[in-house]
Design a protein around this motif. Structure first.
Motif, PDB file in Angstrom:
ATOM      1  N   HIS A 283     -14.649   7.533   2.735  1.00  0.00           N
ATOM      2  CA  HIS A 283     -16.283   7.165   4.104  1.00  0.00           C
ATOM      3  C   HIS A 283     -15.666   6.139   2.025  1.00  0.00           C
ATOM      4  CE1 HIS A 283     -20.261   5.010   3.495  1.00  0.00           C
ATOM      5  NE2 HIS A 283     -19.401   5.309   1.990  1.00  0.00           N
ATOM      6  N   VAL A 284     -14.979   6.569   1.210  1.00  0.00           N
ATOM      7  CA  VAL A 284     -14.955   5.054   0.589  1.00  0.00           C
ATOM      8  C   VAL A 284     -13.706   4.349   0.887  1.00  0.00           C
ATOM      9  CG1 VAL A 284     -14.168   4.345  -1.944  1.00  0.00           C
ATOM     10  CG2 VAL A 284     -15.632   6.475  -1.347  1.00  0.00           C
ATOM     11  N   LEU A 285     -12.836   4.465   1.796  1.00  0.00           N
ATOM     12  CA  LEU A 285     -12.015   3.491   1.732  1.00  0.00           C
ATOM     13  C   LEU A 285     -12.045   2.924   2.822  1.00  0.00           C
ATOM     14  CD1 LEU A 285      -8.481   2.936   1.510  1.00  0.00           C
ATOM     15  CD2 LEU A 285      -8.019   5.096   3.114  1.00  0.00           C
TER      16      LEU A 285
ATOM     17  N   LYS B 277     -10.519   7.468  11.537  1.00  0.00           N
ATOM     18  CA  LYS B 277     -10.499   6.605  11.507  1.00  0.00           C
ATOM     19  C   LYS B 277     -10.890   5.589  10.382  1.00  0.00           C
ATOM     20  CE  LYS B 277     -13.420   8.678  15.637  1.00  0.00           C
ATOM     21  NZ  LYS B 277     -12.385   9.273  15.319  1.00  0.00           N
ATOM     22  N   ILE B 278      -9.458   5.759   9.574  1.00  0.00           N
ATOM     23  CA  ILE B 278      -9.358   4.501   9.342  1.00  0.00           C
ATOM     24  C   ILE B 278      -9.317   3.082   9.880  1.00  0.00           C
ATOM     25  CG2 ILE B 278      -7.439   3.582   7.136  1.00  0.00           C
ATOM     26  CD1 ILE B 278      -9.916   5.960   7.016  1.00  0.00           C
ATOM     27  N   PRO B 279     -10.014   2.057   9.760  1.00  0.00           N
ATOM     28  CA  PRO B 279     -10.272   0.718  10.295  1.00  0.00           C
ATOM     29  C   PRO B 279      -8.810   0.094   9.879  1.00  0.00           C
ATOM     30  CG  PRO B 279     -11.677   0.561   8.987  1.00  0.00           C
ATOM     31  CD  PRO B 279     -11.234   2.249   8.466  1.00  0.00           C
ATOM     32  N   MET B 280      -7.840   0.169  10.723  1.00  0.00           N
ATOM     33  CA  MET B 280      -6.198  -0.399  10.764  1.00  0.00           C
ATOM     34  C   MET B 280      -6.176  -1.782  11.277  1.00  0.00           C
ATOM     35  SD  MET B 280      -4.159   1.921   8.559  1.00  0.00           S
ATOM     36  CE  MET B 280      -3.010   0.543   8.363  1.00  0.00           C
ATOM     37  N   GLY B 281      -6.835  -1.810  12.097  1.00  0.00           N
ATOM     38  CA  GLY B 281      -7.123  -3.382  12.631  1.00  0.00           C
ATOM     39  C   GLY B 281      -8.044  -4.360  11.814  1.00  0.00           C
ATOM     40  N   ALA B 282      -9.125  -3.430  10.595  1.00  0.00           N
ATOM     41  CA  ALA B 282      -8.788  -4.206   9.860  1.00  0.00           C
ATOM     42  C   ALA B 282      -8.416  -4.950   8.609  1.00  0.00           C
ATOM     43  CB  ALA B 282     -10.746  -3.646   9.334  1.00  0.00           C
TER      44      ALA B 282
ATOM     45  N   LYS C  15      -6.627  -8.382   8.113  1.00  0.00           N
ATOM     46  CA  LYS C  15      -7.751  -9.146   7.331  1.00  0.00           C
ATOM     47  C   LYS C  15      -6.324  -9.652   5.440  1.00  0.00           C
ATOM     48  CE  LYS C  15     -11.866  -7.694   5.014  1.00  0.00           C
ATOM     49  NZ  LYS C  15     -12.477  -6.659   4.696  1.00  0.00           N
ATOM     50  N   ALA C  16      -5.564  -8.730   6.193  1.00  0.00           N
ATOM     51  CA  ALA C  16      -4.422  -9.300   5.623  1.00  0.00           C
ATOM     52  C   ALA C  16      -3.834  -8.558   4.640  1.00  0.00           C
ATOM     53  CB  ALA C  16      -4.109 -11.041   5.341  1.00  0.00           C
ATOM     54  N   LEU C  17      -5.106  -7.827   4.465  1.00  0.00           N
ATOM     55  CA  LEU C  17      -5.263  -6.090   3.090  1.00  0.00           C
ATOM     56  C   LEU C  17      -3.769  -5.823   2.538  1.00  0.00           C
ATOM     57  CD1 LEU C  17      -8.821  -4.753   3.989  1.00  0.00           C
ATOM     58  CD2 LEU C  17      -7.789  -7.270   2.641  1.00  0.00           C
ATOM     59  N   THR C  18      -3.431  -5.472   1.350  1.00  0.00           N
ATOM     60  CA  THR C  18      -2.766  -4.452   0.678  1.00  0.00           C
ATOM     61  C   THR C  18      -3.563  -3.809   0.377  1.00  0.00           C
ATOM     62  OG1 THR C  18      -1.012  -6.893   0.509  1.00  0.00           O
ATOM     63  CG2 THR C  18      -0.521  -5.324  -1.172  1.00  0.00           C
ATOM     64  N   ILE C  19      -2.648  -2.480   0.544  1.00  0.00           N
ATOM     65  CA  ILE C  19      -3.475  -1.176   0.213  1.00  0.00           C
ATOM     66  C   ILE C  19      -1.989  -0.298  -1.217  1.00  0.00           C
ATOM     67  CG2 ILE C  19      -3.596   1.147   0.349  1.00  0.00           C
ATOM     68  CD1 ILE C  19      -4.078   0.080   2.970  1.00  0.00           C
ATOM     69  N   ARG C  20      -1.908  -0.866  -2.767  1.00  0.00           N
ATOM     70  CA  ARG C  20      -0.874  -0.340  -3.352  1.00  0.00           C
ATOM     71  C   ARG C  20      -2.143   1.613  -4.113  1.00  0.00           C
ATOM     72  NH1 ARG C  20      -0.057  -5.678  -6.079  1.00  0.00           N
ATOM     73  NH2 ARG C  20       1.032  -6.149  -4.364  1.00  0.00           N
ATOM     74  N   THR C  21      -1.526   2.621  -3.906  1.00  0.00           N
ATOM     75  CA  THR C  21      -1.937   4.080  -4.471  1.00  0.00           C
ATOM     76  C   THR C  21      -0.266   4.338  -4.990  1.00  0.00           C
ATOM     77  OG1 THR C  21      -2.798   5.692  -3.249  1.00  0.00           O
ATOM     78  CG2 THR C  21      -0.717   4.604  -2.200  1.00  0.00           C
ATOM     79  N   GLY C  22      -1.313   5.967  -4.878  1.00  0.00           N
ATOM     80  CA  GLY C  22       0.703   6.850  -5.022  1.00  0.00           C
ATOM     81  C   GLY C  22      -0.188   7.198  -6.607  1.00  0.00           C
ATOM     82  N   GLN C  23       0.001   8.825  -7.065  1.00  0.00           N
ATOM     83  CA  GLN C  23       0.203   9.522  -8.554  1.00  0.00           C
ATOM     84  C   GLN C  23       0.641   8.536  -9.554  1.00  0.00           C
ATOM     85  OE1 GLN C  23      -1.473  12.136  -9.274  1.00  0.00           O
ATOM     86  NE2 GLN C  23      -1.069  13.662  -7.009  1.00  0.00           N
TER      87      GLN C  23
END
Length: 389
Positions: A290-292, A317-322, A326-334
């Motif tokens: 939900h938060v994502l 149901k992750i909104p990849m179109g958005a 929207k040109a978003l950058t996602i950064r993640t990882g342990q």
């Protein structure tokens, strides 16, 4: 020795288990002086992370005194005080040389399984499933530390355990969560989750220069602690988070959004959270994102999403179109713990950071099983528990 061991969902016991021994010349044996219960331990407690086996020793936040070293370990000696990062690293592979310590290529001794699940292996982790090596954790009187000539952080005399214990995980995790955002002086940073990682993320965003920090949670004492750090707080049980964030940012949305919650989002009023819980119940989805989804929707275009919160498997149901439009950058990882420890230890010793502000409970190991329940239910004002020996 005594250790907190996993025996199934909601079943942690204080068991007597064999003492660890040196298995490789680079090993060390640590006599634990302090350890902690981490929010990501609750994912194991709640049965959401695969790969646990009956009797596995829990815990990945710990420190103590070196009581034995292997013949090839020239960096440590008996009597050294060390904090042990939760990531087990070799220091020699290509990823370690690049500072990408959480994806060390050598330390996961169950590499073939991890390769199948993730595509490529990640680092070995203490006390965190057989997908990450099946290493015994730190909620125990003694711990075997592999590759102990690389990762452990030596602690000077006269510095309390509570001042430095969190160097092994949640302090660097919060720091990396903020650093991944490339915070600029005029940025508004929104942080979902005000547990211990969320608190250190708020502190880190402040120290890294954010103009304004907005914190989202529903637990009063956690919101109060976030507010004491200078954050504007939103109680998601009381207001619509998207509407509140847009109002606070003049309709633009936060520049940077940080998910310090992960796979067990506790939203109750939204349709997507109901959907996630139903899919979890029939084992059609492993995580509740939900938060994502909310971050993707509300983040300002060209913004950055940083995800220190743990995810374990499949989300829907992750909104990849958005994300794309929207040109978003996602950064993640342990967390690449050793990338940050020298700098953070310097700041602790200089008095710039006192990580002990998150500690609410101090217990002995025998109280551990009950404290897991208290922490899970967020009872008794529990934010962070330290176990001392």
């Amino acid at each position: 020795m005594k250790a907190l061991c996993w025996h199934g969902k909601h079943d942690i016991r204080c068991d007597t288990v064999p003492d660890p021994r040196i298995e490789h010349p680079r090993d060390a044996i640590i006599k634990t002086t302090s350890c902690a219960i981490c929010g990501s331990d609750l994912h194991l407690y709640n049965g959401f992370i695969p790969g646990m086996e009956d009797g596995d020793v829990m815990g990945h936040e710990f420190m103590g005194e070196v009581v034995e070293v292997g013949a090839e370990n020239k960096r440590l000696k008996v009597g050294d005080r060390v904090v042990v990062p939760f990531t087990i690293i070799c220091g020699e592979c290509d990823q370690c040389r690049r500072g990408n310590f959480s994806v060390c290529e050598r330390t996961n001794r169950n590499k073939p399984t991890a390769d199948k699940v993730f595509g490529h292996t990640t680092a070995g982790l203490f006390g965190y499933t057989h997908l990450t090596g099946g290493y015994a954790g730190g909620q125990a009187e003694y711990v075997r530390v592999p590759y102990a000539d690389v990762a452990p952080v030596k602690i000077p005399e006269g510095v309390s355990d509570e001042s430095v214990l969190f160097l092994g995980d949640i302090l660097p995790t919060g720091w990396q969560a903020a650093a991944q955002c490339d915070i600029q002086p005029d940025d508004v940073v929104a942080v979902w989750g005000c547990g211990p990682v969320g608190q250190f993320t708020i502190l880190s965003a402040k120290l890294q220069g954010a103009q304004r920090i907005i914190a989202i949670d529903r637990v009063p004492e956690r919101l109060a602690l976030a507010e004491s750090l200078g954050a504007t707080v939103i109680n998601f049980d009381s207001v619509n988070v998207v509407e509140a964030l847009n109002e606070l940012t003049a309709g633009k949305g936060p520049d940077k959004c940080i998910d310090a919650v992960g796979l067990e989002a506790h939203a109750t009023a939204s349709l997507d959270s109901v959907y996630d819980r139903i899919k979890q119940a029939v084992m059609a989805e492993s995580d509740r994102p939900h938060v994502l989804r909310e971050m993707i929707y509300v983040c300002r275009p060209a913004g950055i999403l940083s995800i220190p919160g743990v995810y374990g498997g499949l989300v829907d149901k992750i909104p990849m179109g958005a994300v794309m439009n929207k040109a978003l950058t996602i950064r993640t990882g342990q967390t690449h713990v050793n990338r940050w420890t020298d700098h953070l230890l310097e700041r602790i010793l200089a008095g710039d950071i006192d990580p002990s502000f998150v500690i609410t409970h101090r217990i002995g190991i025998e109280q551990g099983p009950e404290m897991y329940k208290t922490f899970r239910e967020k009872e008794d004002g529990c934010i962070k528990t330290v176990i001392t020996f």
